[in-house]
Write a protein that holds these residues in place. Structure first.
Motif, PDB file in Angstrom:
ATOM      1  N   CYS A   4       0.870  -1.171   0.000  1.00  0.00           N
ATOM      2  CA  CYS A   4       0.000   0.000   0.000  1.00  0.00           C
ATOM      3  C   CYS A   4       0.907   1.220   0.000  1.00  0.00           C
ATOM      4  CB  CYS A   4      -0.916   0.026   1.227  1.00  0.00           C
ATOM      5  SG  CYS A   4      -1.929   1.522   1.302  1.00  0.00           S
ATOM      6  N   ALA A  17      -1.395  -6.247  12.783  1.00  0.00           N
ATOM      7  CA  ALA A  17      -2.810  -5.952  13.007  1.00  0.00           C
ATOM      8  C   ALA A  17      -3.588  -7.231  13.302  1.00  0.00           C
ATOM      9  CB  ALA A  17      -3.408  -5.231  11.797  1.00  0.00           C
ATOM     10  N   ALA A  22      -7.282  -8.056  14.723  1.00  0.00           N
ATOM     11  CA  ALA A  22      -8.057  -7.830  13.490  1.00  0.00           C
ATOM     12  C   ALA A  22      -8.260  -9.174  12.795  1.00  0.00           C
ATOM     13  CB  ALA A  22      -7.329  -6.867  12.572  1.00  0.00           C
ATOM     14  N   SER A  26     -11.411  -5.541   6.398  1.00  0.00           N
ATOM     15  CA  SER A  26     -11.896  -4.223   6.813  1.00  0.00           C
ATOM     16  C   SER A  26     -11.247  -3.771   8.123  1.00  0.00           C
ATOM     17  CB  SER A  26     -13.422  -4.263   6.952  1.00  0.00           C
ATOM     18  OG  SER A  26     -13.914  -3.025   7.350  1.00  0.00           O
ATOM     19  N   GLN A  27     -11.167  -4.683   9.087  1.00  0.00           N
ATOM     20  CA  GLN A  27     -10.533  -4.353  10.363  1.00  0.00           C
ATOM     21  C   GLN A  27      -9.060  -4.030  10.182  1.00  0.00           C
ATOM     22  OE1 GLN A  27     -11.503  -7.889  12.585  1.00  0.00           O
ATOM     23  NE2 GLN A  27     -13.334  -6.960  13.492  1.00  0.00           N
ATOM     24  N   CYS A  29      -7.606  -2.923   7.431  1.00  0.00           N
ATOM     25  CA  CYS A  29      -7.486  -1.648   6.708  1.00  0.00           C
ATOM     26  C   CYS A  29      -7.729  -0.467   7.639  1.00  0.00           C
ATOM     27  CB  CYS A  29      -8.441  -1.620   5.525  1.00  0.00           C
ATOM     28  SG  CYS A  29      -7.933  -2.679   4.158  1.00  0.00           S
ATOM     29  N   ARG A  30      -8.728  -0.574   8.509  1.00  0.00           N
ATOM     30  CA  ARG A  30      -8.972   0.513   9.472  1.00  0.00           C
ATOM     31  C   ARG A  30      -7.790   0.667  10.422  1.00  0.00           C
ATOM     32  NH1 ARG A  30     -14.348  -1.291   9.484  1.00  0.00           N
ATOM     33  NH2 ARG A  30     -13.937  -2.625  11.279  1.00  0.00           N
ATOM     34  N   SER A  31      -7.230  -0.446  10.837  1.00  0.00           N
ATOM     35  CA  SER A  31      -6.127  -0.432  11.797  1.00  0.00           C
ATOM     36  C   SER A  31      -4.832   0.115  11.206  1.00  0.00           C
ATOM     37  CB  SER A  31      -5.900  -1.854  12.317  1.00  0.00           C
ATOM     38  OG  SER A  31      -4.747  -1.928  13.101  1.00  0.00           O
ATOM     39  N   THR A  32      -4.554  -0.240   9.952  1.00  0.00           N
ATOM     40  CA  THR A  32      -3.271   0.114   9.341  1.00  0.00           C
ATOM     41  C   THR A  32      -3.339   1.333   8.440  1.00  0.00           C
ATOM     42  OG1 THR A  32      -3.648  -1.304   7.421  1.00  0.00           O
ATOM     43  CG2 THR A  32      -2.525  -2.298   9.331  1.00  0.00           C
ATOM     44  N   GLY A  33      -4.522   1.670   7.952  1.00  0.00           N
ATOM     45  CA  GLY A  33      -4.662   2.761   6.994  1.00  0.00           C
ATOM     46  C   GLY A  33      -4.594   2.292   5.555  1.00  0.00           C
ATOM     47  N   GLN A  36      -7.405   2.795   2.138  1.00  0.00           N
ATOM     48  CA  GLN A  36      -8.255   3.951   2.409  1.00  0.00           C
ATOM     49  C   GLN A  36      -8.258   4.977   1.274  1.00  0.00           C
ATOM     50  OE1 GLN A  36     -10.110   3.959   5.392  1.00  0.00           O
ATOM     51  NE2 GLN A  36      -9.263   1.900   5.503  1.00  0.00           N
ATOM     52  N   GLU A  37      -7.222   4.979   0.471  1.00  0.00           N
ATOM     53  CA  GLU A  37      -7.112   5.961  -0.616  1.00  0.00           C
ATOM     54  C   GLU A  37      -7.591   5.355  -1.933  1.00  0.00           C
ATOM     55  OE1 GLU A  37      -6.215   9.224  -0.353  1.00  0.00           O
ATOM     56  OE2 GLU A  37      -6.101   8.948   1.814  1.00  0.00           O
TER      57      GLU A  37
END
Length: 71
Positions: A4, A17, A22, A26-27, A29-33, A36-37
């Motif tokens: 990423c 994570a 996690a 989804s968990q 991605c929220r935890s690591t960032g 998101q883009e």
């Protein structure tokens, strides 16, 4: 390996994570960032999550005293 580039997240961060609790993409991605883009890394995140969870399950099967929820 970083996959990423938007959030500079690699397999190490994804594994951390998962180890922290996690259990879904989804968990993670929220935890690591990650994801998101642009979202192009989501499939790589999914692969690492699945592989790491499989390794944890194999370790738990080999040693019944391993607490899978804690790993």
């Amino acid at each position: 390996m970083i996959f990423c580039h938007c959030a500079v997240v690699g397999d190490r961060e994804v594994k951390q994570a998962v180890d922290a609790g996690a259990r879904t993409v989804s968990q993670v991605c929220r935890s690591t960032g990650a994801g998101q883009e642009c979202g192009s890394c989501v499939f790589a995140v999914r692969r690492v999550v699945c592989e790491h969870l499989a390794q944890v399950a194999v370790m738990a099967a080999a040693d019944p005293e391993v607490d899978v929820a804690a790993s």
